[in-house]
Structures are given as structure tokens and as C-alpha cells.
Design a protein around this motif. Structure first.
Motif, mmCIF file in Angstrom:
data_model
loop_
_atom_site.group_PDB
_atom_site.id
_atom_site.type_symbol
_atom_site.label_atom_id
_atom_site.label_comp_id
_atom_site.label_asym_id
_atom_site.label_seq_id
_atom_site.Cartn_x
_atom_site.Cartn_y
_atom_site.Cartn_z
ATOM 1 N N LEU A 112 0.850 -1.196 0.000
ATOM 2 C CA LEU A 112 0.000 0.000 0.000
ATOM 3 C C LEU A 112 0.885 1.245 0.000
ATOM 4 C CD1 LEU A 112 -2.446 -1.020 2.915
ATOM 5 C CD2 LEU A 112 -2.626 -1.640 0.493
ATOM 6 N N ALA A 113 0.566 2.205 -0.869
ATOM 7 C CA ALA A 113 1.272 3.488 -0.887
ATOM 8 C C ALA A 113 0.314 4.536 -1.430
ATOM 9 C CB ALA A 113 2.514 3.417 -1.767
ATOM 10 N N HIS A 114 0.548 5.799 -1.092
ATOM 11 C CA HIS A 114 -0.337 6.843 -1.615
ATOM 12 C C HIS A 114 -0.072 7.094 -3.105
ATOM 13 C CE1 HIS A 114 -2.921 10.274 -1.770
ATOM 14 N NE2 HIS A 114 -1.945 11.072 -2.115
ATOM 15 N N GLY A 115 1.181 7.377 -3.440
ATOM 16 C CA GLY A 115 1.499 7.781 -4.810
ATOM 17 C C GLY A 115 2.002 6.659 -5.687
ATOM 18 N N SER A 116 3.105 6.038 -5.279
ATOM 19 C CA SER A 116 3.716 4.981 -6.093
ATOM 20 C C SER A 116 4.646 4.154 -5.219
ATOM 21 C CB SER A 116 4.526 5.599 -7.245
ATOM 22 O OG SER A 116 5.766 6.089 -6.765
ATOM 23 N N PRO A 117 4.994 2.936 -5.652
ATOM 24 C CA PRO A 117 5.961 2.135 -4.881
ATOM 25 C C PRO A 117 7.324 2.829 -4.783
ATOM 26 C CG PRO A 117 4.777 0.753 -6.431
ATOM 27 C CD PRO A 117 4.405 2.179 -6.763
ATOM 28 N N ARG A 118 7.722 3.573 -5.805
ATOM 29 C CA ARG A 118 9.045 4.196 -5.831
ATOM 30 C C ARG A 118 9.131 5.420 -4.928
ATOM 31 N NH1 ARG A 118 11.604 5.950 -11.568
ATOM 32 N NH2 ARG A 118 9.603 7.045 -11.718
ATOM 33 N N HIS A 119 8.216 6.346 -5.084
ATOM 34 C CA HIS A 119 8.156 7.552 -4.240
ATOM 35 C C HIS A 119 6.762 7.597 -3.624
ATOM 36 C CE1 HIS A 119 11.939 8.770 -5.935
ATOM 37 N NE2 HIS A 119 11.438 8.862 -7.155
ATOM 38 N N ASP A 127 1.032 7.529 -16.299
ATOM 39 C CA ASP A 127 1.351 7.008 -17.625
ATOM 40 C C ASP A 127 2.037 5.650 -17.498
ATOM 41 O OD1 ASP A 127 4.492 7.406 -17.917
ATOM 42 O OD2 ASP A 127 3.665 9.131 -16.850
ATOM 43 N N THR A 128 2.047 4.916 -18.595
ATOM 44 C CA THR A 128 2.553 3.542 -18.559
ATOM 45 C C THR A 128 4.072 3.488 -18.370
ATOM 46 O OG1 THR A 128 2.568 3.584 -20.961
ATOM 47 C CG2 THR A 128 0.689 2.533 -19.908
ATOM 48 N N ARG A 129 4.790 4.518 -18.802
ATOM 49 C CA ARG A 129 6.241 4.521 -18.618
ATOM 50 C C ARG A 129 6.594 4.601 -17.117
ATOM 51 N NH1 ARG A 129 10.165 5.441 -22.205
ATOM 52 N NH2 ARG A 129 8.648 6.166 -23.715
ATOM 53 N N THR A 130 5.977 5.540 -16.450
ATOM 54 C CA THR A 130 6.213 5.681 -15.008
ATOM 55 C C THR A 130 5.777 4.403 -14.282
ATOM 56 O OG1 THR A 130 5.639 7.998 -15.321
ATOM 57 C CG2 THR A 130 5.877 7.263 -13.065
ATOM 58 N N ALA A 131 4.663 3.852 -14.691
ATOM 59 C CA ALA A 131 4.179 2.620 -14.052
ATOM 60 C C ALA A 131 5.166 1.474 -14.295
ATOM 61 C CB ALA A 131 2.808 2.261 -14.593
ATOM 62 N N THR A 132 5.679 1.370 -15.504
ATOM 63 C CA THR A 132 6.649 0.314 -15.829
ATOM 64 C C THR A 132 7.852 0.391 -14.899
ATOM 65 O OG1 THR A 132 5.963 0.256 -18.138
ATOM 66 C CG2 THR A 132 8.173 -0.583 -17.645
ATOM 67 N N TYR A 133 8.405 1.581 -14.726
ATOM 68 C CA TYR A 133 9.553 1.753 -13.819
ATOM 69 C C TYR A 133 9.188 1.314 -12.410
ATOM 70 C CZ TYR A 133 11.771 4.697 -17.383
ATOM 71 O OH TYR A 133 12.333 5.174 -18.529
ATOM 72 N N ASN A 160 6.316 -9.876 -20.507
ATOM 73 C CA ASN A 160 6.315 -8.537 -21.089
ATOM 74 C C ASN A 160 6.867 -7.574 -20.038
ATOM 75 O OD1 ASN A 160 5.782 -6.098 -22.315
ATOM 76 N ND2 ASN A 160 3.778 -6.742 -23.067
ATOM 77 N N HIS A 161 7.745 -6.684 -20.433
ATOM 78 C CA HIS A 161 8.346 -5.793 -19.446
ATOM 79 C C HIS A 161 7.732 -4.401 -19.454
ATOM 80 C CE1 HIS A 161 11.101 -8.906 -18.468
ATOM 81 N NE2 HIS A 161 11.469 -9.021 -19.722
ATOM 82 N N LEU A 162 6.676 -4.238 -20.265
ATOM 83 C CA LEU A 162 6.027 -2.928 -20.324
ATOM 84 C C LEU A 162 4.632 -3.001 -19.722
ATOM 85 C CD1 LEU A 162 7.047 -1.952 -23.962
ATOM 86 C CD2 LEU A 162 8.103 -1.200 -21.825
#
Ligand code: ZN
Length: 242
Positions: A112-119, A127-133, A160-162
Motif C-alpha cells: 500500500l502506498a499513496h502515490g507509487s511504490p518508488r516515491h 502514464d505507462t512509462r512511469t508505471a513500468t519503472y 512482457n516488461h512494459l
């Protein structure tokens, strides 16, 4: 276990109560942050959330801002006015509750996170690029996030990596894909042009995701916002869901 997943309540008690009534009996509640900010009921919403059964709750950027952790200059004038009002309203007990919330919670199969797993507090998954990362920062098969106020999911297919983006339709329950980052939408300030409050019921055994919308008395909330002197634009947007 039947879990209510909610996010971005934004101090809108009327929307929160409508969601809790529509969700009926749940064994646990997972809350993805932004309990306060924009709306007229910051204390009431924090107090209501604190009482929920088996609560797992992360901090959002508006919660952090209400605690004075972020520079007010980063907010536009309306957001800043709303933030200062929220800061003045919050009781010491509710402030302490928000202050104790973690940025990220990792459960057995779900993060669980508010914005994203990364930040976790600030990054928008738009967008799908940010989600992929971001899948590289997810240590569980499933990620649940809020922050954008948009009910969508990003899916990583085997081999699939995207990441692929899928918009979600209410009242069409489905089994979550193997690797997914999903957003239940916003309780108190939807931004997908559907003004109804959004939430999801997640069944941890069957992996079923049941995303729903429920109407609430928007005018009553707008009236409380007017009385509190909150910004006109924030009052207006509730009715259109933008
Ligand atoms: Zn929010």
C-alpha cells in the motif's frame, strides 16, 4: 478476508459515510492516504478512519502538508489557502495520528502506498512509462495506490516488461491480474468526471476486485465548505468530479 480499499477522502465526511454504508460488513480497511485537504471535515474524517476495523493506513501528500512537513510554496494559491485552514483545524490527537502513519505498508501479497511504490508520498502514476519503472520497486505481486484520484490499473503481463493501462468500470468485479498496480479512485474528490464517491472491495482469498461508485449529498459538503471560507474552485469541482 473482505477488505474495503479507500483513498483520497480529502476531509469529505459525507462521501466517507456513504462509502462505509455501501461497503457494508468488511473485516479490514486499507486506506491509501490523503485523509485531509480540500474538504470541510478534517477532524471528523480522521476520527472516523481511526475507528475502522483492522485499519492499515499510509500517509498522503496532503496529510504530510497538513503536518507542516512540506514547503507551502509548492502549492498553488487555492491549495495553500485550503492547507492553512486544515492546519488550523486539526486537533492535536488527529495530528498525532497522521504523524504516526507510515509512507508504505507491505503486506503478504499487497503493498500500500499513496502515490507509487518508488516515491510513496509524491509520485503520480499517470502514464505507462512511469508505471513500468515502478514495478521494479514493488516487492509484492499487487500494489495499491491513490493520489491521482483516477480508478485505473497498470498490468504487467508475464514475459512482457512494459506495463499496460486499463481504465476501470464500476460494478464489474474481476480477479486481479498476477502483477498489477491498482487505484480504487477517490472517496472525497473524484477527478474522472464522475462525481460519485469511489471505493473498492477486495477479497484476499479469491483475489476479486469489486470497484464501485456511490452517490452522496454533494451540496451539503459544498455548503460546509462555503461556511468555512474554503476556495470557490474546490467547492465547484466536487459537483463535476474534476
Ligand atoms: Zn489526493
Amino acid at each position: 478476508m473482505r477488505v474495503l480499499v479507500i483513498s483520497d477522502i480529502h476531509a469529505n465526511l459525507t462521501a466517507l459515510e456513504a462509502v462505509l454504508a455501501a461497503a457494508e460488513d468488511v473485516e479490514a480497511v486499507w486506506c491509501l492516504g490523503d485523509l485531509v485537504g480540500y474538504g470541510p471535515d478534517p477532524n471528523e474524517c480522521v476520527e472516523r478512519v481511526r475507528q475502522l476495523p483492522n485499519l492499515q493506513c499510509v500517509i498522503g501528500n496532503h496529510d504530510a502538508a497538513a503536518l507542516g512537513r512540506l514547503d507551502e510554496a509548492a502549492f498553488n494559491p487555492d491549495a495553500r489557502a485550503s492547507l492553512l485552514w486544515t492546519q488550523q483545524q486539526l486537533s492535536p490527537g488527529n495530528r498525532a495520528f497522521l504523524d504516526g502513519l507510515p509512507e508504505k505498508i507491505q503486506l503478504e501479497r499487497v503493498t500500500l502506498a499513496h502515490g507509487s511504490p518508488r516515491h510513496p508520498v509524491w509520485e503520480y502514476l499517470l502514464d505507462t512509462r512511469t508505471a513500468t519503472y515502478n514495478f521494479a520497486y514493488l516487492e509484492t505481486p499487487i500494489g495499491m495506490v491513490g493520489h491521482t484520484h483516477l480508478p485505473v490499473m497498470y498490468v504487467l503481463k508475464p514475459g512482457n516488461h512494459l506495463a499496460r493501462l486499463e481504465l476501470l468500470q464500476p460494478d464489474q468485479a474481476f480477479i486481479l491480474p498476477e502483477q498489477v498496480i491498482i487505484n480504487p479512485g477517490s472517496v472525497g474528490q473524484p477527478r474522472d468526471r464522475d462525481p460519485r464517491a469511489a471505493f473498492a472491495i477486495y477479497d484476499t482469498e479469491s483475489n476479486l476486485w469489486d470497484y464501485r461508485r456511490v452517490p452522496y449529498d454533494i451540496e451539503a459538503v459544498q455548503e460546509r465548505m462555503r461556511q468555512a471560507g474554503l476556495p470557490f474552485r474546490h467547492i465547484q469541482r466536487l459537483a463535476g468530479g474534476w
